[in-house]
Design a protein around this motif. Sequence first.
Motif, PDB file in Angstrom:
ATOM      1  N   VAL A 224       1.847  -9.523   9.578  1.00  0.00           N
ATOM      2  CA  VAL A 224       2.438  -8.675   8.537  1.00  0.00           C
ATOM      3  C   VAL A 224       3.095  -9.549   7.470  1.00  0.00           C
ATOM      4  CG1 VAL A 224       4.125  -6.867   8.049  1.00  0.00           C
ATOM      5  CG2 VAL A 224       2.787  -6.783  10.161  1.00  0.00           C
TER       6      VAL A 224
ATOM      7  N   SER B 294      -5.534  -8.792  11.404  1.00  0.00           N
ATOM      8  CA  SER B 294      -4.258  -9.230  11.966  1.00  0.00           C
ATOM      9  C   SER B 294      -4.397 -10.444  12.875  1.00  0.00           C
ATOM     10  CB  SER B 294      -3.610  -8.086  12.752  1.00  0.00           C
ATOM     11  OG  SER B 294      -4.429  -7.686  13.842  1.00  0.00           O
TER      12      SER B 294
ATOM     13  N   PHE C 285      -3.523  -6.471   4.152  1.00  0.00           N
ATOM     14  CA  PHE C 285      -3.497  -5.019   4.219  1.00  0.00           C
ATOM     15  C   PHE C 285      -4.878  -4.442   3.931  1.00  0.00           C
ATOM     16  CE2 PHE C 285       1.021  -5.868   3.150  1.00  0.00           C
ATOM     17  CZ  PHE C 285       1.596  -5.243   4.242  1.00  0.00           C
TER      18      PHE C 285
ATOM     19  N   GLY D   4      -3.832 -12.264   8.102  1.00  0.00           N
ATOM     20  CA  GLY D   4      -3.262 -10.944   7.894  1.00  0.00           C
ATOM     21  C   GLY D   4      -3.326 -10.467   6.454  1.00  0.00           C
TER      22      GLY D   4
ATOM     23  N   ALA E  11       0.423 -10.780   5.270  1.00  0.00           N
ATOM     24  CA  ALA E  11      -0.111  -9.704   4.429  1.00  0.00           C
ATOM     25  C   ALA E  11       0.836  -9.391   3.277  1.00  0.00           C
ATOM     26  CB  ALA E  11      -0.356  -8.456   5.275  1.00  0.00           C
TER      27      ALA E  11
ATOM     28  N   GLN F 239       1.688 -10.603  15.799  1.00  0.00           N
ATOM     29  CA  GLN F 239       1.551  -9.393  14.991  1.00  0.00           C
ATOM     30  C   GLN F 239       2.557  -9.378  13.847  1.00  0.00           C
ATOM     31  OE1 GLN F 239       1.972  -6.333  18.005  1.00  0.00           O
ATOM     32  NE2 GLN F 239      -0.235  -6.210  18.343  1.00  0.00           N
TER      33      GLN F 239
ATOM     34  N   LEU G   5      -2.941  -2.797   8.441  1.00  0.00           N
ATOM     35  CA  LEU G   5      -3.570  -4.099   8.247  1.00  0.00           C
ATOM     36  C   LEU G   5      -5.087  -4.006   8.360  1.00  0.00           C
ATOM     37  CD1 LEU G   5      -1.267  -6.551  10.268  1.00  0.00           C
ATOM     38  CD2 LEU G   5      -1.198  -5.992   7.827  1.00  0.00           C
ATOM     39  N   GLN G   6      -5.773  -4.700   7.482  1.00  0.00           N
ATOM     40  CA  GLN G   6      -7.223  -4.833   7.557  1.00  0.00           C
ATOM     41  C   GLN G   6      -7.586  -5.886   8.599  1.00  0.00           C
ATOM     42  OE1 GLN G   6      -9.507  -3.126   5.454  1.00  0.00           O
ATOM     43  NE2 GLN G   6     -11.112  -3.935   6.788  1.00  0.00           N
TER      44      GLN G   6
END
Length: 424
Positions: free
Chosen positions: A247, A167, A175, A173, A250, A243, A164-165
């Motif tokens: 994701v 989060s 990537f 979120g 993302a 978290q 991830l870039q």
Amino acid sequence: MKHDTFLPHSAALLLLLFSVSATLVDSMGINYGQIGNNLPKPEDAVPLIKALGATKVKLYDASAPVLRAFAHTGVEFVVGLGNEYLAKMRDPDNARTWVKSNVQTYLPATNITCITVGNEVLTMTDESYIPHLVPALYSIHAAVVSLNLQNQVTVTTPHSLAVLQSSYPPSSGVFRRDLTGCITQILNFHANTSSPFLINAYPYFAYKDSPKQVSLDFVLFQPNQGVVDPGSNLHYDNMLFAQIDAVHYAVAALGFKNMPVHISETGWPSKGDADEAGATPENAKKYNGNLIKTVCNRKGTPMKPDMGLNIYVFALFNENMKPGPTSERNYGLFKPDRTPVYNIGIDLSSIGSGGSGGGGNKTSPAAGGGSSSSGSPPSAPDNGPSGYLAISSGTTKVSSSSLSSLSFTLVGGILLLAARLLSA
């Protein structure tokens, strides 16, 4: 001070625990790591896993002794193919041979249901594996289909949260830009083969890196005021769910809104070095116990409340041959002699714990071990390419990187574990 106490005479609590949706309970798992030279024989792990009420186990290889030991037990297995084999798996014949030898051979006696191709490939220090990952995924899946196992076995690959870039907050979120192309191909693979996207997530690292800024209660699932994501207005009372949803956001940003996301690794160390804040038996007990309790008592995350959680706890045993800081060798629920690292409230008298626990393969170490009193591990096997040896050492680009392990589903007896882990 504990916020939850197990009351032996609380029939209401027991009724609540045992009336949990089977879908949620069946989504819990444990990682069975094998980097140690003092682990019990696989045969001795069978009754231990049964005592836990576990029905699913995740491996990082396709260990023949383990798979044979669990034949006819009904336990579901995830087997792994190491990063070092990815290039060879581009050849359809090699892939078919591997699947036939490491999966089909053990079916149906051993219930293998998933193959993980590589581990945290996209964030390994050695980038040479990356070009081989997607071809290997398709090649292994094609081999599964050619052997008519597609209804039994899925194919996927685990990632570090470092893909991830951004989060936090979860709604931000996305990537990493340099990985977006490869991850899009991987997501297309999952969509085409109905397999889940796997992520390894460790709130422990966030706390360890910033203990004065990160709330310990927030990372341990303890009562706290939580935080509100300003982008979605969703409320989060624990970091792991934040978290997970990062994701989800993302993945959705790349056009895969309904992609299932499973947590292939998460856990908390019971021991660490002086600079590893929070690595204590008490915190490990709270994290794992509250995690199980949380999964058993609620559906999904704030963003995906109706999507069942699939989470694999790391790990079954401590692993004494993992390099890196002391914490690396102390994620296990159990020591190699099969005694609990901390009180988990499970009656193991029928198993006969204690003893040397030295049934491991000395020429090819393959199970978690106890921590060294000095904090320094013995010489580790040359397994670096698999991404298995270290969570936070130099095998990956970032500190919250690689863990290797197994997963198991927690049912029946594990519900008592969930409650008693929090007992005073």
